[in-house]
Scaffold this motif. Structure first.
Motif, PDB file in Angstrom:
ATOM      1  N   ASP A 238       0.830  -1.200   0.000  1.00 32.54           N
ATOM      2  CA  ASP A 238       0.000   0.000   0.000  1.00 32.54           C
ATOM      3  C   ASP A 238       0.867   1.254   0.000  1.00 32.54           C
ATOM      4  OD1 ASP A 238      -2.012  -1.806   0.126  1.00 32.54           O
ATOM      5  OD2 ASP A 238      -2.617  -1.349   2.174  1.00 32.54           O
TER       6      ASP A 238
ATOM      7  N   LEU B 197      -0.610   5.302  -0.806  1.00 26.78           N
ATOM      8  CA  LEU B 197      -1.866   5.777  -0.241  1.00 26.78           C
ATOM      9  C   LEU B 197      -1.845   7.267   0.068  1.00 26.78           C
ATOM     10  CD1 LEU B 197      -3.048   2.867   2.045  1.00 26.78           C
ATOM     11  CD2 LEU B 197      -3.613   3.371  -0.323  1.00 26.78           C
TER      12      LEU B 197
ATOM     13  N   PHE C 127      -0.466  -4.055  -3.159  1.00 27.12           N
ATOM     14  CA  PHE C 127      -1.547  -3.522  -2.337  1.00 27.12           C
ATOM     15  C   PHE C 127      -2.223  -4.674  -1.616  1.00 27.12           C
ATOM     16  CE2 PHE C 127      -0.960  -0.541  -5.774  1.00 27.12           C
ATOM     17  CZ  PHE C 127      -1.068   0.695  -5.168  1.00 27.12           C
ATOM     18  N   ARG C 128      -2.692  -4.414  -0.407  1.00 30.62           N
ATOM     19  CA  ARG C 128      -3.312  -5.469   0.381  1.00 30.62           C
ATOM     20  C   ARG C 128      -4.684  -5.868  -0.161  1.00 30.62           C
ATOM     21  NH1 ARG C 128      -1.168  -2.010   4.349  1.00 30.62           N
ATOM     22  NH2 ARG C 128       0.486  -2.941   5.598  1.00 30.62           N
TER      23      ARG C 128
ATOM     24  N   GLU D 267      -9.615  -2.288  -2.435  1.00 26.94           N
ATOM     25  CA  GLU D 267      -9.950  -0.961  -1.920  1.00 26.94           C
ATOM     26  C   GLU D 267      -8.698  -0.091  -1.807  1.00 26.94           C
ATOM     27  OE1 GLU D 267     -11.050  -3.800  -0.721  1.00 26.94           O
ATOM     28  OE2 GLU D 267     -13.122  -3.578  -1.434  1.00 26.94           O
ATOM     29  N   ALA D 268      -7.574  -0.704  -1.403  1.00 24.81           N
ATOM     30  CA  ALA D 268      -6.319   0.048  -1.316  1.00 24.81           C
ATOM     31  C   ALA D 268      -5.853   0.496  -2.701  1.00 24.81           C
ATOM     32  CB  ALA D 268      -5.244  -0.799  -0.639  1.00 24.81           C
TER      33      ALA D 268
ATOM     34  N   GLN E  58      -8.003   3.532  -3.651  1.00 25.63           N
ATOM     35  CA  GLN E  58      -7.608   4.708  -2.884  1.00 25.63           C
ATOM     36  C   GLN E  58      -6.269   5.249  -3.368  1.00 25.63           C
ATOM     37  OE1 GLN E  58      -9.632   6.106  -0.513  1.00 25.63           O
ATOM     38  NE2 GLN E  58      -8.206   7.815  -0.650  1.00 25.63           N
TER      39      GLN E  58
END
Length: 541
Positions: free
Chosen positions: A214, A217, A229-230, A233-234, A237
Motif C-alpha cells: 500500500d 496511499l 496492495f493489500r 480498496e487500497a 484509494q
C-alpha cells in the motif's frame, strides 16, 4: 552534424549511476565530461560526438544514451525525469526543448561506454517486466514485456499465480526494446517552462523501492511495476490519491474482482499515462503489472465541476472534510495564524522602508496566562495605516470622506475599517485603513482620530457614514477634531432609504426621499420634504 544554432553546454556521465533525489533523477559517475557544442541532428552523430570527447587512444563504443528533463508532477511541483534517446527524432526534440526553454541550463546526458571487443551489458536475466508503452487493447502476451534485471520478484517462478493470463518466458534469451517515452509537442510546451525556479522545484516524497505494501496511499510517489496492495480498496484509494496529487483525471477502462485498468482522460489528446493492477490469487495481494508512460497533459488544476469530480473519483467528501482541507491549504500557502500575527510588525516596518512616508500606528495589549501576566509577550489589539500617495492624492479630491467597516472571517475575526474619498471624475480612492477587534466606540475613535491627524487635517470636511451609534459617539468626542465648523457629519442615503422602506413599505415615497437627498439646491430639497410631510409627518421626523 551541427547547424547554425547557438552553442549548448553538455555534461556527459559515462557509465553512470542513477539516483532518485528530492529534485528527481540525478546522474553520478567518477569523471563526468563537460564540453560545448552545437546541436546534433541524429543519434549516431551524438554518439560520435560523445566518443570523441572521451579521450584516450582506443575507440569506445557508445551504447544507450539518455537525458533528464523537468516534467510537471502536479500542484506546481516539477521533477527531473529520465528520457531515453531511441532515434533521431528524439535527439532533435531534445535539442529543440533545450534551445527554446532551458537555453541557460546545462544539458545532462548519460551514456553507456564500452569497448568493441566486449559486450556493453551482461547477458539478460529471464525476468518478464511489462513494457511501459503497450498499446491499449493488446493481449498481455510475452510480446509486451522486456528483459530487465531490476525486478527479481517478477521471475517466471512466481508468475503462475497471476490471475491475468501471461505467456511463459521462453528459454532463449532475447531483448524487447521498449517504445520511446512520450514527448510533448513543442508547440504545446506551456509558457511557465520559460521561467523555472530550479531551487524551488522539489517533490515532497521521493520514490524509495522499499517493498512496503500500500505504498501510494498518500499520492506522493509514482507508480512502479511490482508494487503491492493489500486489497482492491487500497488500489482504488491509491489511484485516487495519486490523481488528486497530480491534478490529473482518469477514466476506468476495466474493473472487476481480478484486475483494475485506468488511463488518463486526456488520452485522446496524446497523454500516454495508464495503469493496470491485477490480483495474484495464490499470494493474496494486488500488484502493479503495467504503467504506461507519464502524464504529458500538463493540467494546471483539476476540474472545478464538483459533481464531475465526485463522479470521476467515486467519492463525496463531507462538509467537515472539505473545510478541514481548506484550512490546511490556507496554512500551507499563507502560514499559520499565530505565526502571521508575529509578522505584523515586520510587515509594517517593511512598508515604511520601501514606501517612505508610510504611516502606521500599532497597538498591543498585555498577554495573560490565566490570571498571570506574561512579561515577554504581548497580544495584537489594533492597527492603523495609510500610504503617502493616498495622503497626497486626497488634497485634490472632493472635500468629504466616507467611512465604513467590513467583518473579517478568519479564525480570530476582526473588522477592517476603511475611509474612501472621491476625485473630480467620481473615481473612488481608499485613503486609510485599520484592523480592529469590533466596531466599538473605542475602535472608531482610534480610527477617526488617526485619520484626522495624519490624513485629513483640512477644515470644512464632510464625514459620511451609516447610522452607527459608535461612529456618532466617536465623532462627538471632545478631542475627536470632527466638530463644526471644522467638519460635519452626514448619513448614507442608501442606508436611510433601506430603513425608510423597512418602516413605511412605500417604494414611491422612498424615491421622494432619495430625490430630496440629491437635490442640488435647498428649494428642491424642501419641495420633496413637503410632499413626504403631506403623506405622513413621521416620514420626515
Amino acid at each position: 552534424m551541427a547547424s547554425n544554432s547557438p552553442y549548448i553546454v553538455i555534461l556527459v556521465y559515462p557509465n553512470y549511476r542513477m539516483r532518485n533525489g528530492d529534485n528527481g533523477v540525478t546522474f553520478e559517475c567518477e569523471d563526468p565530461i563537460l564540453f560545448r557544442t552545437q546541436r546534433a541532428e541524429t543519434l549516431s552523430d551524438l554518439r560520435s560526438l560523445i566518443s570523441s570527447k572521451l579521450g584516450g587512444s582506443e575507440t569506445r563504443k557508445i551504447g544507450r544514451v539518455a537525458y533528464r528533463l523537468l516534467a510537471p508532477m502536479g500542484n506546481g511541483v516539477f521533477r527531473f525525469q529520465l528520457f531515453r534517446l531511441l532515434g533521431d527524432e528524439h535527439v532533435r526534440v531534445m535539442f529543440d526543448v533545450y534551445g527554446r526553454i532551458m537555453v541557460e541550463q546545462v544539458m545532462d546526458l548519460s551514456a553507456e561506454v564500452g569497448h568493441y571487443d566486449r559486450p556493453l551489458a551482461p547477458p539478460p536475466i529471464h525476468v518478464a517486466v511489462p513494457v511501459d508503452e503497450a498499446e491499449e487493447g493488446e493481449e498481455e502476451s510475452d510480446e509486451n514485456y522486456m528483459v530487465d534485471s531490476g525486478d527479481s520478484d517478477l521471475s517466471a517462478s512466481g508468475d503462475q499465480d497471476e490471475c491475468v493470463p501471461e505467456t511463459p518466458v521462453p528459454t532463449v534469451a532475447r531483448h524487447v526494446l521498449p517504445p520511446p517515452h512520450p514527448i510533448p509537442a513543442l508547440s504545446a510546451v506551456p509558457s511557465h517552462y520559460h521561467s523555472l525556479d530550479l531551487d524551488a522545484m522539489h517533490e515532497r516524497t521521493p520514490f524509495l523501492d522499499t517493498g512496503e505494501e500500500d505504498y501510494n496511499l498518500d499520492g506522493g510517489v509514482e507508480f512502479r511495476v511490482g508494487h503491492k496492495f493489500r486489497s482492491r480498496e487500497a488500489v482504488l484509494q491509491g489511484v485516487k490519491n495519486y490523481s488528486i496529487h497530480r491534478s490529473a483525471e482518469y477514466r476506468v477502462i476495466e474493473s472487476d474482482r481480478l484486475k483494475y485498468h485506468v488511463q488518463c482522460r486526456q488520452a485522446e489528446n496524446g497523454c500516454q499515462w495508464s495503469l493496470r493492477v491485477a490480483l495474484r490469487q495464490n499470494l493474496g495481494y494486488w500488484e502493479v503489472r503495467r504503467v504506461g508512460g507519464v502524464h504529458t497533459c500538463l493540467a494546471p488544476t483539476m476540474s472545478q465541476d464538483h459533481r464531475a469530480v465526485q463522479a470521476s473519483y467515486h467519492f463525496k467528501p463531507s462538509y467537515r472534510k472539505v473545510w478541514t482541507a481548506k484550512q490546511k491549504a490556507i496554512a500551507q500557502i499563507y502560514g499559520h495564524w499565530e505565526e502571521l500575527y508575529n509578522e505584523v510588525p515586520k510587515l509594517l516596518q517593511a512598508l515604511q522602508s520601501y514606501f517612505s512616508g508610510t504611516i502606521f500606528v500599532l497597538r498591543v495589549k498585555p498577554f495573560y496566562d490565566g490570571h498571570l501576566l506574561v512579561c515577554d509577550y504581548s497580544m495584537f489589539d489594533k492597527v492603523f495605516w495609510s500610504f503617502p500617495s493616498c495622503v497626497k492624492a486626497f488634497k485634490n479630491c472632493k472635500p468629504f470622506v466616507s467611512v465604513d467597516g467590513m467583518h473579517l472571517y478568519g479564525r480570530y475575526g476582526g473588522v477592517l475599517l476603511i475611509a474612501v474619498a472621491q476625485d473630480g471624475n467620481n473615481n473612488i480612492l481608499p485613503i486609510a485603513f485599520a484592523i480592529v477587534e469590533s466596531e466599538s466606540t473605542e475602535s472608531w475613535s482610534f480610527f477617526l482620530t488617526n485619520l484626522r491627524h495624519h490624513v485629513t487635517p483640512q477644515n470644512g470636511l464632510l464625514v459620511i457614514s451609516d447610522r452607527s451609534q459608535a461612529i456618532k459617539a466617536a465623532l462627538s468626542a471632545d478631542d475627536s477634531g470632527w466638530h463644526p465648523p471644522r467638519a460635519y457629519h452626514a448619513y448614507y442615503i442608501r442606508h436611510m432609504a433601506a430603513n425608510f422602506m423597512t418602516r413605511f413599505k412605500s417604494a414611491e415615497d422612498k424615491r421622494y426621499l432619495i430625490n430630496a437627498a440629491y437635490s442640488p439646491n435647498r428649494a428642491g430639497y424642501e419641495w420633496y420634504m413637503d410632499v413626504l410631510r403631506g403623506v405622513s409627518p413621521a416620514m420626515v421626523d
